[in-house]
Motif scaffolding. Sequence first.
Motif, PDB file in Angstrom:
ATOM      1  N   UNK A 396      -9.126   0.927  -4.972  1.00  0.00           N
ATOM      2  CA  UNK A 396      -8.329   1.377  -6.125  1.00  0.00           C
ATOM      3  C   UNK A 396      -8.477   2.873  -6.395  1.00  0.00           C
ATOM      4  N   UNK A 397      -9.703   3.398  -6.254  1.00  0.00           N
ATOM      5  CA  UNK A 397      -9.914   4.821  -6.498  1.00  0.00           C
ATOM      6  C   UNK A 397      -9.146   5.661  -5.485  1.00  0.00           C
ATOM      7  N   UNK A 398      -9.126   5.236  -4.229  1.00  0.00           N
ATOM      8  CA  UNK A 398      -8.376   5.972  -3.208  1.00  0.00           C
ATOM      9  C   UNK A 398      -6.894   6.050  -3.577  1.00  0.00           C
ATOM     10  N   UNK A 399      -6.338   4.900  -3.987  1.00  0.00           N
ATOM     11  CA  UNK A 399      -4.913   4.851  -4.316  1.00  0.00           C
ATOM     12  C   UNK A 399      -4.603   5.753  -5.505  1.00  0.00           C
ATOM     13  N   UNK A 400      -5.430   5.669  -6.555  1.00  0.00           N
ATOM     14  CA  UNK A 400      -5.167   6.459  -7.756  1.00  0.00           C
ATOM     15  C   UNK A 400      -5.278   7.955  -7.477  1.00  0.00           C
ATOM     16  N   UNK A 401      -6.320   8.370  -6.767  1.00  0.00           N
ATOM     17  CA  UNK A 401      -6.497   9.797  -6.493  1.00  0.00           C
ATOM     18  C   UNK A 401      -5.366  10.314  -5.622  1.00  0.00           C
ATOM     19  N   UNK A 402      -5.014   9.574  -4.586  1.00  0.00           N
ATOM     20  CA  UNK A 402      -3.926  10.008  -3.701  1.00  0.00           C
ATOM     21  C   UNK A 402      -2.617  10.115  -4.467  1.00  0.00           C
ATOM     22  N   UNK A 403      -2.329   9.147  -5.337  1.00  0.00           N
ATOM     23  CA  UNK A 403      -1.084   9.202  -6.110  1.00  0.00           C
ATOM     24  C   UNK A 403      -1.079  10.385  -7.077  1.00  0.00           C
ATOM     25  N   UNK A 404      -2.230  10.683  -7.686  1.00  0.00           N
ATOM     26  CA  UNK A 404      -2.306  11.841  -8.575  1.00  0.00           C
ATOM     27  C   UNK A 404      -2.065  13.138  -7.811  1.00  0.00           C
TER      28      UNK A 404
END
Length: 544
Positions: A396-404
Amino acid sequence: MPKPRIVILGGGFGGLYTARALKRELKDTAEIELITAENYFVFQPLLPEVGAGSVTPIHATSPFRFLLKGVTIRKALIDSVDFATKTVTVFQGVQRRPTEIAYDHLVVSLGQTVDLSRTPGLQDHALTMKGLEDARRLRAHVIERLEHADITNLPEVKRGALTFTVIGGGFSGIETVGEMAELIDRSLKYYPNVSRDEVRIIVLEFADKILAEMPESLAQYAGEQLEKRGIEIRLNTGIASATGTQITTTTGDTIDCRTVVATIGNAPAPVVERMDLALQHGRIAVDRDLSVPDSDGVWSLGDCALIPMKDNAADRADFAPPTAQFAVREAKQLAANIARAIRGEPRKPFEYISKGAMASLGGRRGIADVMGIRLKGFLAWLLWRAYYVAFLPGFPAKVWVLSHWVLDWVTPRSLVNLNSYTPPAARHVHYRAGDRIYETGNRADGLYTVIEGAVEIRRDTDDAPQTRRVGPGEHFGERMVFGATRRLATARALEDTTVLVLDRAHFLKLYESLPPFREYFEQHLAREGLDWPLDSRERPEAAE
Protein backbone atom coordinates in the motif's frame (compact mmCIF):
# COMPACT_ATOMS: atom_id res chain seq x y z
CA MET A 1 11.82 -26.40 26.61
CA PRO A 2 10.37 -22.85 26.63
CA LYS A 3 10.79 -20.86 23.46
CA PRO A 4 13.65 -18.32 23.55
CA ARG A 5 12.43 -14.74 23.91
CA ILE A 6 13.99 -12.17 21.60
CA VAL A 7 13.24 -8.51 22.37
CA ILE A 8 14.07 -5.77 19.87
CA LEU A 9 14.35 -2.17 21.05
CA GLY A 10 13.58 0.38 18.35
CA GLY A 11 11.50 0.43 15.18
CA GLY A 12 13.82 1.95 12.59
CA PHE A 13 15.39 0.13 9.67
CA GLY A 14 17.51 -2.03 11.98
CA GLY A 15 14.65 -3.03 14.25
CA LEU A 16 12.09 -3.67 11.50
CA TYR A 17 14.35 -5.75 9.29
CA THR A 18 15.82 -7.67 12.24
CA ALA A 19 12.31 -8.69 13.30
CA ARG A 20 11.49 -9.74 9.72
CA ALA A 21 14.69 -11.74 9.34
CA LEU A 22 14.29 -13.42 12.74
CA LYS A 23 10.75 -14.50 11.84
CA ARG A 24 12.05 -16.07 8.62
CA GLU A 25 14.99 -17.73 10.39
CA LEU A 26 13.21 -19.06 13.46
CA LYS A 27 9.57 -19.19 12.36
CA ASP A 28 7.51 -20.27 15.42
CA THR A 29 10.41 -21.64 17.45
CA ALA A 30 11.00 -18.30 19.23
CA GLU A 31 8.97 -15.45 20.70
CA ILE A 32 9.87 -12.17 19.01
CA GLU A 33 8.79 -8.81 20.41
CA LEU A 34 9.42 -5.33 19.03
CA ILE A 35 9.23 -2.40 21.47
CA THR A 36 8.76 1.01 19.87
CA ALA A 37 7.49 4.44 20.86
CA GLU A 38 5.24 4.58 17.76
CA ASN A 39 3.15 1.88 16.11
CA TYR A 40 4.43 2.69 12.62
CA PHE A 41 7.64 2.53 10.62
CA VAL A 42 8.90 5.79 9.12
CA PHE A 43 10.69 5.55 5.79
CA GLN A 44 13.28 8.19 6.61
CA PRO A 45 14.67 8.72 3.07
CA LEU A 46 11.29 10.29 2.22
CA LEU A 47 11.36 12.89 5.03
CA PRO A 48 12.66 15.71 2.77
CA GLU A 49 9.79 15.01 0.35
CA VAL A 50 7.31 15.02 3.23
CA GLY A 51 8.80 18.35 4.31
CA ALA A 52 8.26 19.69 0.78
CA GLY A 53 4.72 18.38 0.43
CA SER A 54 5.21 15.98 -2.50
CA VAL A 55 4.39 13.08 -0.15
CA THR A 56 1.94 13.25 2.75
CA PRO A 57 3.19 12.20 6.21
CA ILE A 58 0.89 9.20 6.54
CA HIS A 59 2.05 7.73 3.23
CA ALA A 60 5.71 7.77 4.29
CA THR A 61 4.76 5.34 7.06
CA SER A 62 3.58 1.75 7.39
CA PRO A 63 1.98 0.14 10.48
CA PHE A 64 4.23 -2.43 12.15
CA ARG A 65 1.24 -4.73 12.55
CA PHE A 66 0.92 -4.85 8.74
CA LEU A 67 4.62 -5.45 8.19
CA LEU A 68 5.44 -7.91 10.98
CA LYS A 69 2.92 -10.74 11.04
CA GLY A 70 3.61 -13.08 13.94
CA VAL A 71 5.77 -10.56 15.83
CA THR A 72 4.49 -9.04 19.08
CA ILE A 73 4.33 -5.23 18.87
CA ARG A 74 4.52 -3.27 22.11
CA LYS A 75 3.99 0.50 21.90
CA ALA A 76 5.83 1.84 24.93
CA LEU A 77 8.62 4.13 26.14
CA ILE A 78 11.83 2.30 26.98
CA ASP A 79 13.18 3.30 30.39
CA SER A 80 16.07 1.00 31.27
CA VAL A 81 17.67 -2.41 30.86
CA ASP A 82 18.87 -4.65 33.68
CA PHE A 83 21.48 -6.87 32.07
CA ALA A 84 21.97 -8.94 35.23
CA THR A 85 18.33 -10.08 35.37
CA LYS A 86 17.81 -9.82 31.59
CA THR A 87 14.80 -7.52 31.83
CA VAL A 88 13.72 -4.36 30.03
CA THR A 89 11.59 -1.81 31.90
CA VAL A 90 9.15 0.20 29.81
CA PHE A 91 6.44 2.77 30.53
CA GLN A 92 3.21 1.92 28.75
CA GLY A 93 -0.39 3.03 28.61
CA VAL A 94 -1.95 6.36 29.55
CA GLN A 95 -0.76 6.09 33.15
CA ARG A 96 2.80 5.22 32.03
CA ARG A 97 2.91 2.24 34.36
CA PRO A 98 6.30 0.50 34.54
CA THR A 99 6.34 -2.99 33.06
CA GLU A 100 9.23 -5.45 33.08
CA ILE A 101 9.83 -7.63 30.02
CA ALA A 102 12.17 -10.61 30.18
CA TYR A 103 14.46 -11.56 27.33
CA ASP A 104 16.95 -14.24 26.33
CA HIS A 105 18.36 -12.16 23.49
CA LEU A 106 18.15 -8.36 23.33
CA VAL A 107 18.65 -6.35 20.15
CA VAL A 108 19.38 -2.65 20.67
CA SER A 109 18.45 -0.66 17.56
CA LEU A 110 17.53 2.75 18.96
CA GLY A 111 19.21 4.93 16.36
CA GLN A 112 20.48 8.32 17.41
CA THR A 113 18.94 11.56 18.59
CA VAL A 114 19.88 15.18 17.95
CA ASP A 115 21.94 17.25 20.38
CA LEU A 116 22.40 20.89 19.35
CA SER A 117 23.26 22.16 22.82
CA ARG A 118 26.90 22.89 21.98
CA THR A 119 25.87 25.82 19.78
CA PRO A 120 24.25 28.67 21.75
CA GLY A 121 20.61 29.11 20.78
CA LEU A 122 20.50 26.35 18.19
CA GLN A 123 18.64 23.88 20.39
CA ASP A 124 15.83 26.40 20.93
CA HIS A 125 15.51 27.88 17.45
CA ALA A 126 16.45 25.19 14.90
CA LEU A 127 14.19 22.74 13.14
CA THR A 128 15.52 19.19 12.79
CA MET A 129 14.92 16.41 10.25
CA LYS A 130 14.99 13.20 12.28
CA GLY A 131 11.37 12.13 12.38
CA LEU A 132 7.97 12.44 10.74
CA GLU A 133 6.87 15.33 12.96
CA ASP A 134 10.07 17.21 12.02
CA ALA A 135 9.20 16.98 8.33
CA ARG A 136 5.58 17.99 8.89
CA ARG A 137 6.71 20.90 11.02
CA LEU A 138 9.19 22.08 8.37
CA ARG A 139 6.51 22.23 5.68
CA ALA A 140 4.14 24.15 7.97
CA HIS A 141 6.93 26.51 8.99
CA VAL A 142 7.96 27.33 5.40
CA ILE A 143 4.37 28.03 4.37
CA GLU A 144 3.87 30.23 7.44
CA ARG A 145 6.97 32.26 6.52
CA LEU A 146 5.62 32.82 3.00
CA GLU A 147 2.25 33.87 4.39
CA HIS A 148 3.91 36.36 6.72
CA ALA A 149 6.25 37.74 4.06
CA ASP A 150 3.30 38.37 1.72
CA ILE A 151 1.51 40.69 4.14
CA THR A 152 4.17 42.39 6.26
CA ASN A 153 5.02 46.06 5.68
CA LEU A 154 8.35 45.86 7.52
CA PRO A 155 11.32 45.28 5.18
CA GLU A 156 13.53 43.75 7.87
CA VAL A 157 10.80 41.31 8.88
CA LYS A 158 10.21 40.31 5.27
CA ARG A 159 13.94 39.82 4.71
CA GLY A 160 14.21 37.53 7.72
CA ALA A 161 11.06 35.59 6.83
CA LEU A 162 12.36 34.89 3.32
CA THR A 163 15.81 33.69 4.42
CA PHE A 164 16.08 29.92 4.87
CA THR A 165 19.25 28.30 6.18
CA VAL A 166 20.19 24.61 6.32
CA ILE A 167 23.08 23.58 8.55
CA GLY A 168 24.99 20.61 7.14
CA GLY A 169 25.91 19.62 3.61
CA GLY A 170 25.59 15.86 3.90
CA PHE A 171 22.88 13.74 2.28
CA SER A 172 20.16 14.88 4.69
CA GLY A 173 21.05 18.56 4.39
CA ILE A 174 21.35 18.60 0.60
CA GLU A 175 18.15 16.64 0.01
CA THR A 176 16.30 18.84 2.50
CA VAL A 177 17.44 22.11 0.97
CA GLY A 178 16.70 20.86 -2.56
CA GLU A 179 13.14 19.86 -1.68
CA MET A 180 12.57 22.99 0.41
CA ALA A 181 13.63 25.15 -2.56
CA GLU A 182 11.22 23.16 -4.75
CA LEU A 183 8.33 23.89 -2.37
CA ILE A 184 9.17 27.60 -2.24
CA ASP A 185 9.67 28.01 -6.00
CA ARG A 186 6.39 26.25 -6.86
CA SER A 187 4.45 28.23 -4.24
CA LEU A 188 5.59 31.78 -5.03
CA LYS A 189 3.05 32.35 -7.82
CA TYR A 190 0.34 32.31 -5.15
CA TYR A 191 2.05 35.07 -3.13
CA PRO A 192 1.85 38.22 -5.28
CA ASN A 193 3.91 40.35 -2.89
CA VAL A 194 6.90 38.00 -2.84
CA SER A 195 9.38 37.68 -5.70
CA ARG A 196 12.06 35.00 -6.11
CA ASP A 197 14.77 37.66 -5.91
CA GLU A 198 13.73 38.34 -2.33
CA VAL A 199 14.11 34.69 -1.30
CA ARG A 200 17.47 33.62 0.08
CA ILE A 201 18.31 29.94 0.66
CA ILE A 202 21.66 29.10 2.27
CA VAL A 203 23.58 25.91 3.05
CA LEU A 204 26.33 26.10 5.68
CA GLU A 205 28.88 23.26 5.56
CA PHE A 206 31.83 23.16 7.93
CA ALA A 207 33.90 20.93 5.60
CA ASP A 208 35.47 22.00 2.33
CA LYS A 209 32.88 20.14 0.18
CA ILE A 210 29.28 19.01 0.30
CA LEU A 211 28.31 15.33 0.05
CA ALA A 212 31.70 14.15 1.27
CA GLU A 213 30.73 10.48 0.73
CA MET A 214 30.17 11.00 -3.02
CA PRO A 215 32.81 11.17 -5.77
CA GLU A 216 34.20 14.64 -6.37
CA SER A 217 32.59 15.01 -9.81
CA LEU A 218 29.10 14.21 -8.52
CA ALA A 219 29.47 16.45 -5.46
CA GLN A 220 30.60 19.30 -7.72
CA TYR A 221 27.63 18.73 -10.04
CA ALA A 222 25.27 18.82 -7.05
CA GLY A 223 26.71 22.14 -5.92
CA GLU A 224 26.42 23.64 -9.40
CA GLN A 225 22.80 22.54 -9.75
CA LEU A 226 21.83 23.98 -6.39
CA GLU A 227 23.53 27.28 -7.15
CA LYS A 228 21.71 27.49 -10.49
CA ARG A 229 18.48 27.35 -8.51
CA GLY A 230 19.55 30.28 -6.36
CA ILE A 231 20.86 28.32 -3.35
CA GLU A 232 23.99 29.72 -1.70
CA ILE A 233 26.55 27.15 -0.55
CA ARG A 234 29.05 28.32 2.04
CA LEU A 235 31.88 25.86 2.61
CA ASN A 236 34.28 25.89 5.56
CA THR A 237 31.52 27.66 7.47
CA GLY A 238 29.59 26.52 10.49
CA ILE A 239 27.11 28.12 12.87
CA ALA A 240 28.36 29.87 15.98
CA SER A 241 25.05 30.92 17.55
CA ALA A 242 21.36 31.39 16.81
CA THR A 243 18.45 33.49 17.97
CA GLY A 244 14.85 33.66 16.86
CA THR A 245 15.72 36.21 14.17
CA GLN A 246 19.43 35.83 13.37
CA ILE A 247 22.29 33.37 13.10
CA THR A 248 26.00 34.04 13.43
CA THR A 249 28.43 31.93 11.42
CA THR A 250 31.88 30.75 12.45
CA THR A 251 33.32 33.23 9.94
CA GLY A 252 31.72 36.13 11.84
CA ASP A 253 28.82 36.89 9.49
CA THR A 254 25.36 37.69 10.87
CA ILE A 255 22.34 36.58 8.82
CA ASP A 256 18.78 37.75 9.39
CA CYS A 257 16.97 34.46 9.32
CA ARG A 258 13.68 33.08 10.69
CA THR A 259 14.24 29.51 9.43
CA VAL A 260 17.16 27.32 10.51
CA VAL A 261 17.15 23.60 9.70
CA ALA A 262 19.89 21.63 11.47
CA THR A 263 20.90 18.28 9.95
CA ILE A 264 23.90 17.96 12.29
CA GLY A 265 24.38 17.04 15.93
CA ASN A 266 23.84 13.27 16.07
CA ALA A 267 24.06 11.93 19.62
CA PRO A 268 23.17 8.70 21.47
CA ALA A 269 19.62 8.37 22.73
CA PRO A 270 19.31 9.06 26.48
CA VAL A 271 18.21 5.47 27.18
CA VAL A 272 21.36 4.19 25.43
CA GLU A 273 23.51 6.49 27.55
CA ARG A 274 21.87 5.06 30.67
CA MET A 275 22.69 1.49 29.66
CA ASP A 276 25.79 -0.03 31.19
CA LEU A 277 27.40 -0.54 27.79
CA ALA A 278 30.71 0.68 26.40
CA LEU A 279 30.29 3.60 24.00
CA GLN A 280 32.79 4.69 21.36
CA HIS A 281 32.22 7.98 19.56
CA GLY A 282 28.72 8.01 21.05
CA ARG A 283 27.80 4.56 19.67
CA ILE A 284 27.63 1.09 21.24
CA ALA A 285 30.84 -0.86 20.65
CA VAL A 286 30.08 -4.29 19.13
CA ASP A 287 32.10 -7.22 17.84
CA ARG A 288 32.14 -8.15 14.17
CA ASP A 289 29.29 -10.62 14.72
CA LEU A 290 27.17 -7.70 16.04
CA SER A 291 27.17 -8.96 19.63
CA VAL A 292 27.99 -6.58 22.48
CA PRO A 293 31.18 -7.68 24.26
CA ASP A 294 30.86 -8.93 27.85
CA SER A 295 27.03 -8.77 27.67
CA ASP A 296 25.25 -12.10 27.57
CA GLY A 297 22.65 -12.21 24.80
CA VAL A 298 22.91 -8.51 23.87
CA TRP A 299 23.28 -7.38 20.24
CA SER A 300 23.20 -4.01 18.51
CA LEU A 301 23.00 -2.60 14.99
CA GLY A 302 22.07 0.48 13.01
CA ASP A 303 22.95 4.08 13.80
CA CYS A 304 23.43 3.42 17.53
CA ALA A 305 26.13 0.75 16.99
CA LEU A 306 29.78 1.11 16.01
CA ILE A 307 30.25 -1.94 13.78
CA PRO A 308 33.78 -2.92 12.69
CA MET A 309 34.07 -4.13 9.11
CA LYS A 310 37.47 -5.75 9.69
CA ASP A 311 39.62 -6.94 12.56
CA ASN A 312 41.48 -4.24 14.51
CA ALA A 313 39.38 -1.51 12.89
CA ALA A 314 40.73 1.95 13.64
CA ASP A 315 39.89 4.43 10.88
CA ARG A 316 36.42 5.77 10.18
CA ALA A 317 36.31 3.82 6.92
CA ASP A 318 36.82 0.58 8.87
CA PHE A 319 33.34 0.84 10.43
CA ALA A 320 29.90 0.43 8.89
CA PRO A 321 28.32 3.79 8.00
CA PRO A 322 24.99 4.70 9.65
CA THR A 323 22.83 4.29 6.53
CA ALA A 324 19.64 2.39 5.75
CA GLN A 325 21.46 0.30 3.14
CA PHE A 326 23.85 -1.07 5.77
CA ALA A 327 21.19 -1.39 8.51
CA VAL A 328 19.13 -3.75 6.34
CA ARG A 329 22.15 -5.99 5.69
CA GLU A 330 23.20 -5.84 9.34
CA ALA A 331 19.72 -6.99 10.34
CA LYS A 332 19.93 -10.07 8.13
CA GLN A 333 23.35 -11.02 9.54
CA LEU A 334 22.31 -10.33 13.15
CA ALA A 335 19.20 -12.51 12.82
CA ALA A 336 21.26 -15.34 11.36
CA ASN A 337 23.78 -15.06 14.21
CA ILE A 338 21.03 -15.14 16.88
CA ALA A 339 19.66 -18.27 15.22
CA ARG A 340 23.15 -19.80 15.23
CA ALA A 341 23.62 -18.85 18.88
CA ILE A 342 20.33 -20.55 19.81
CA ARG A 343 21.41 -23.68 17.93
CA GLY A 344 24.89 -23.61 19.43
CA GLU A 345 26.58 -23.00 16.06
CA PRO A 346 29.51 -20.64 15.31
CA ARG A 347 28.53 -17.08 14.47
CA LYS A 348 29.76 -15.26 11.39
CA PRO A 349 31.21 -11.73 11.10
CA PHE A 350 29.29 -8.99 9.32
CA GLU A 351 30.68 -8.33 5.85
CA TYR A 352 29.17 -6.10 3.21
CA ILE A 353 30.39 -3.91 0.38
CA SER A 354 28.32 -0.80 -0.35
CA LYS A 355 26.47 -0.84 -3.65
CA GLY A 356 26.82 2.95 -3.87
CA ALA A 357 24.78 6.00 -2.95
CA MET A 358 22.17 8.32 -4.44
CA ALA A 359 20.80 11.75 -3.62
CA SER A 360 17.89 13.82 -4.85
CA LEU A 361 18.67 17.50 -5.47
CA GLY A 362 15.08 18.60 -6.04
CA GLY A 363 14.03 20.23 -9.30
CA ARG A 364 13.96 16.75 -10.91
CA ARG A 365 17.71 16.42 -10.65
CA GLY A 366 19.79 13.90 -8.76
CA ILE A 367 23.14 12.14 -8.53
CA ALA A 368 23.90 8.42 -8.24
CA ASP A 369 26.99 6.25 -7.84
CA VAL A 370 25.75 2.68 -8.23
CA MET A 371 28.30 -0.15 -8.43
CA GLY A 372 30.84 2.18 -10.02
CA ILE A 373 28.39 3.68 -12.53
CA ARG A 374 27.99 7.42 -12.04
CA LEU A 375 24.81 9.16 -13.13
CA LYS A 376 23.56 12.70 -12.76
CA GLY A 377 20.61 14.82 -13.76
CA PHE A 378 17.11 13.64 -14.57
CA LEU A 379 18.07 9.99 -15.08
CA ALA A 380 19.71 9.82 -11.63
CA TRP A 381 16.63 11.44 -10.11
CA LEU A 382 14.35 8.83 -11.73
CA LEU A 383 16.63 6.04 -10.52
CA TRP A 384 16.51 7.50 -6.99
CA ARG A 385 12.72 7.46 -7.02
CA ALA A 386 12.47 3.99 -8.55
CA TYR A 387 14.88 2.56 -5.98
CA TYR A 388 13.06 3.98 -2.99
CA VAL A 389 9.64 2.91 -4.24
CA ALA A 390 11.02 -0.62 -4.58
CA PHE A 391 12.70 -0.39 -1.16
CA LEU A 392 9.62 1.01 0.61
CA PRO A 393 8.13 -1.75 2.81
CA GLY A 394 4.47 -2.61 2.30
CA PHE A 395 2.57 -2.67 -1.00
CA PRO A 396 0.00 0.00 0.00
CA ALA A 397 2.80 2.45 0.81
CA LYS A 398 4.42 1.85 -2.59
CA VAL A 399 1.14 2.55 -4.38
CA TRP A 400 0.38 5.71 -2.40
CA VAL A 401 3.86 7.20 -2.76
CA LEU A 402 4.04 6.44 -6.48
CA SER A 403 0.59 7.97 -7.06
CA HIS A 404 1.55 11.10 -5.11
CA TRP A 405 4.69 11.50 -7.20
CA VAL A 406 2.71 11.17 -10.44
CA LEU A 407 0.12 13.71 -9.29
CA ASP A 408 2.88 16.05 -8.16
CA TRP A 409 4.00 16.36 -11.77
CA VAL A 410 0.65 17.74 -12.95
CA THR A 411 -0.87 19.47 -9.92
CA PRO A 412 0.28 22.39 -7.77
CA ARG A 413 1.66 21.80 -4.29
CA SER A 414 -0.94 22.25 -1.57
CA LEU A 415 -0.49 25.31 0.62
CA VAL A 416 -2.90 24.10 3.29
CA ASN A 417 -1.23 24.49 6.67
CA LEU A 418 -2.79 22.13 9.20
CA ASN A 419 -1.25 22.59 12.62
CA SER A 420 -1.40 19.40 14.69
CA TYR A 421 -2.43 19.71 18.32
CA THR A 422 0.31 19.83 20.91
CA PRO A 423 -0.70 19.81 24.58
CA PRO A 424 0.33 23.12 26.17
CA ALA A 425 3.30 23.10 28.51
CA ALA A 426 1.07 24.57 31.24
CA ARG A 427 -2.47 23.23 31.36
CA HIS A 428 -5.38 22.75 33.74
CA VAL A 429 -6.42 19.18 34.49
CA HIS A 430 -9.57 18.25 36.39
CA TYR A 431 -9.99 15.21 38.65
CA ARG A 432 -12.99 13.82 40.45
CA ALA A 433 -12.82 12.76 44.10
CA GLY A 434 -10.98 9.46 44.32
CA ASP A 435 -9.19 9.74 40.96
CA ARG A 436 -5.52 8.75 40.96
CA ILE A 437 -3.31 11.47 39.52
CA TYR A 438 -0.25 9.24 39.40
CA GLU A 439 1.04 6.11 41.11
CA THR A 440 4.30 5.06 42.69
CA GLY A 441 6.62 3.99 39.88
CA ASN A 442 4.93 6.07 37.16
CA ARG A 443 7.13 8.15 34.89
CA ALA A 444 7.73 11.66 36.25
CA ASP A 445 6.04 14.20 33.99
CA GLY A 446 5.99 17.56 35.74
CA LEU A 447 4.99 19.87 38.55
CA TYR A 448 1.40 19.99 39.88
CA THR A 449 -0.14 23.03 41.61
CA VAL A 450 -3.58 22.71 43.20
CA ILE A 451 -6.01 25.41 42.01
CA GLU A 452 -9.05 24.13 43.89
CA GLY A 453 -9.84 20.98 45.81
CA ALA A 454 -7.36 18.79 47.69
CA VAL A 455 -4.89 16.02 46.93
CA GLU A 456 -3.45 13.28 49.13
CA ILE A 457 0.18 12.27 48.63
CA ARG A 458 0.87 8.79 50.00
CA ARG A 459 4.32 7.24 50.21
CA ASP A 460 4.75 3.68 51.45
CA THR A 461 7.81 3.15 53.65
CA ASP A 462 9.20 0.22 55.64
CA ASP A 463 7.73 1.58 58.87
CA ALA A 464 4.31 2.99 57.98
CA PRO A 465 2.70 4.88 55.09
CA GLN A 466 3.41 8.62 55.05
CA THR A 467 0.61 10.88 53.87
CA ARG A 468 0.13 14.60 53.45
CA ARG A 469 -2.68 16.80 52.21
CA VAL A 470 -2.03 19.39 49.48
CA GLY A 471 -4.53 22.23 49.14
CA PRO A 472 -5.07 25.28 46.92
CA GLY A 473 -1.88 27.23 46.21
CA GLU A 474 0.34 24.30 47.19
CA HIS A 475 2.28 22.09 44.79
CA PHE A 476 3.60 18.55 44.50
CA GLY A 477 5.69 16.49 42.11
CA GLU A 478 8.73 18.76 42.15
CA ARG A 479 11.05 16.15 43.64
CA MET A 480 10.91 13.96 40.57
CA VAL A 481 11.44 16.89 38.23
CA PHE A 482 14.99 17.23 39.47
CA GLY A 483 16.45 14.11 37.95
CA ALA A 484 14.63 10.88 38.84
CA THR A 485 12.50 9.20 36.19
CA ARG A 486 9.88 7.61 38.47
CA ARG A 487 7.42 8.75 41.10
CA LEU A 488 8.14 7.80 44.70
CA ALA A 489 4.57 8.30 45.91
CA THR A 490 0.94 8.03 44.83
CA ALA A 491 -1.20 11.16 44.36
CA ARG A 492 -5.01 10.92 44.68
CA ALA A 493 -7.72 13.57 44.55
CA LEU A 494 -9.53 13.77 47.90
CA GLU A 495 -12.35 15.80 46.38
CA ASP A 496 -13.20 17.30 43.00
CA THR A 497 -9.93 18.99 42.15
CA THR A 498 -8.37 21.22 39.50
CA VAL A 499 -4.58 21.30 39.14
CA LEU A 500 -2.20 23.28 36.98
CA VAL A 501 0.36 20.95 35.37
CA LEU A 502 3.66 22.41 34.19
CA ASP A 503 5.59 19.86 32.15
CA ARG A 504 9.07 18.83 33.15
CA ALA A 505 11.02 20.47 30.31
CA HIS A 506 9.37 23.88 30.76
CA PHE A 507 9.68 23.71 34.53
CA LEU A 508 13.44 23.24 34.13
CA LYS A 509 13.64 26.16 31.70
CA LEU A 510 11.94 28.43 34.25
CA TYR A 511 14.12 27.05 37.03
CA GLU A 512 17.32 27.82 35.11
CA SER A 513 16.19 31.18 33.73
CA LEU A 514 14.38 32.95 36.62
CA PRO A 515 16.48 33.44 39.79
CA PRO A 516 13.43 34.06 42.06
CA PHE A 517 11.81 30.87 40.77
CA ARG A 518 15.01 28.92 41.34
CA GLU A 519 15.57 30.44 44.78
CA TYR A 520 12.06 29.52 45.89
CA PHE A 521 12.42 25.87 44.94
CA GLU A 522 15.91 25.57 46.38
CA GLN A 523 14.58 26.85 49.70
CA HIS A 524 11.57 24.57 49.42
CA LEU A 525 13.75 21.52 48.79
CA ALA A 526 16.05 22.50 51.64
CA ARG A 527 13.06 22.67 53.99
CA GLU A 528 12.09 19.21 52.78
CA GLY A 529 15.57 17.96 53.64
CA LEU A 530 16.43 17.02 50.05
CA ASP A 531 19.93 17.24 48.64
CA TRP A 532 19.47 17.00 44.90
CA PRO A 533 21.92 18.06 42.16
CA LEU A 534 20.01 21.07 40.92
CA ASP A 535 21.98 21.90 37.76
CA SER A 536 19.99 20.14 35.03
CA ARG A 537 22.94 20.32 32.65
CA GLU A 538 24.63 17.71 34.83
CA ARG A 539 21.64 15.39 34.39
CA PRO A 540 21.30 14.15 30.80
CA GLU A 541 18.15 12.26 31.69
CA ALA A 542 16.39 15.52 32.51
CA ALA A 543 16.45 16.50 28.85
CA GLU A 544 14.39 13.53 27.67
